[in-house]
Write an enzyme that holds these catalytic residues in place. Structure first.
Site, PDB file in Angstrom:
ATOM      1  N   ASP A  11    -110.932 -28.801  72.985  1.00  9.66           N
ATOM      2  CA  ASP A  11    -112.170 -28.106  72.700  1.00  9.66           C
ATOM      3  C   ASP A  11    -112.645 -27.503  74.023  1.00  9.66           C
ATOM      4  O   ASP A  11    -112.113 -27.830  75.097  1.00  9.66           O
ATOM      5  CB  ASP A  11    -113.189 -29.101  72.139  1.00  9.66           C
ATOM      6  CG  ASP A  11    -114.538 -28.482  71.910  1.00  9.66           C
ATOM      7  OD1 ASP A  11    -114.611 -27.416  71.273  1.00  9.66           O
ATOM      8  OD2 ASP A  11    -115.541 -29.054  72.394  1.00  9.66           O
ATOM      9  N   ASP A  13    -116.531 -26.109  74.910  1.00  6.97           N
ATOM     10  CA  ASP A  13    -117.884 -26.519  75.284  1.00  6.97           C
ATOM     11  C   ASP A  13    -118.062 -28.021  75.094  1.00  6.97           C
ATOM     12  O   ASP A  13    -117.815 -28.549  74.004  1.00  6.97           O
ATOM     13  CB  ASP A  13    -118.920 -25.785  74.439  1.00  6.97           C
ATOM     14  CG  ASP A  13    -118.921 -24.289  74.683  1.00  6.97           C
ATOM     15  OD1 ASP A  13    -118.492 -23.875  75.771  1.00  6.97           O
ATOM     16  OD2 ASP A  13    -119.344 -23.540  73.786  1.00  6.97           O
ATOM     17  N   ASP A 175    -115.079 -33.519  72.208  1.00  5.22           N
ATOM     18  CA  ASP A 175    -116.280 -34.317  72.489  1.00  5.22           C
ATOM     19  C   ASP A 175    -117.148 -34.548  71.263  1.00  5.22           C
ATOM     20  O   ASP A 175    -118.146 -35.255  71.353  1.00  5.22           O
ATOM     21  CB  ASP A 175    -117.125 -33.620  73.554  1.00  5.22           C
ATOM     22  CG  ASP A 175    -117.658 -32.277  73.051  1.00  5.22           C
ATOM     23  OD1 ASP A 175    -116.831 -31.380  72.781  1.00  5.22           O
ATOM     24  OD2 ASP A 175    -118.887 -32.132  72.906  1.00  5.22           O
TER      25      ASP A 175
END
Length: 224
Positions: A11, A13, A175
């Site tokens: 991922d 961001d 995240d």
């Protein structure tokens, strides 16, 4: 026994880049033009993870004033948010600790590296280039690259197809719960990072295969 991973997906961001300051700045710049209140960063953080459209919608809902604007006016505020984010995509954002060094090590060890993010596609490569890590990735998928975005597994299936791999040969690092859900649905092992944007919910609750506090711990996982 060493895991047979050949591709590691990431991922963007909240995983590679702490982009919250720029996202908050861009949203609040658009809100200021429209006479709307300024959202604190800690609140904007809880709106991240499902792409720019959802972030904007959550922000407008928070203002409680969406009903004051016509559809065209709302569309214009959203366009201004997109404009400001294009200007500020890497203005005050920073790579998280150990990201660049770890990516360089993984690349040198022969792993295929890819980015899968729900961030608008047009902002993905500029962000990677700004941090001088674009050359490390063999593929970078954004929110408009495919018909479906995470938590749908389609982007991960696409990577398997492109590089001729089975799902068990891919490790996906993220995240948020959307990252873990996508990996589970695709049949990939997953790493959940504790420091990113997950709606203020511990990433461990999404039950990733591995939980890491430091990006560099990925190197230990691939050696295990």
């Amino acid at each position: 026994m060493k895991q047979p991973f050949k591709l590691i997906g990431f991922d963007l961001d909240g995983t590679l880049v702490n982009s919250l300051p720029d996202l908050a700045l861009s949203l609040n710049s658009a809100f200021a033009e429209a006479g709307l209140p300024q959202a604190p960063e800690e609140l904007v953080l809880t709106w991240i993870g499902n792409g720019a459209d959802i972030l904007f919608a959550r922000g407008m809902e928070w203002t409680g004033r969406a009903h004051e604007f016509s559809e065209e006016e709302l569309a214009q505020i959203k366009r201004r948010f997109g404009h400001f984010y294009g200007e500020n995509v890497c203005n005050i954002s920073q790579l998280y600790p150990n990201v660049k060094e770890t990516l360089e090590t993984l690349k040198a060890q022969g792993y295929i590296l890819a980015v899968v993010t729900n961030k608008p596609t047009k902002h993905v490569l500029p962000a990677l280039k700004a941090f001088e890590i674009d050359h490390l990735f063999s593929e970078a998928l954004g929110g408009q690259s495919l018909p479906a975005i995470k938590p749908h597994p389609a982007p991960l299936y696409y990577l398997c197809g492109k590089f001729g791999l089975y799902p068990h040969e891919m490790l996906f690092v993220g995240d948020s719960k959307n990252d873990i859900l996508a990996a589970k649905a695709a049949g990939c092992k997953s790493v959940g990072l504790t420091y990113g944007y997950n709606y203020n919910i511990p990433i461990s609750e999404s039950e990733p295969d591995y939980v890491c506090d430091d990006f560099a711990e990925i190197l230990e996982i691939i050696r295990s």
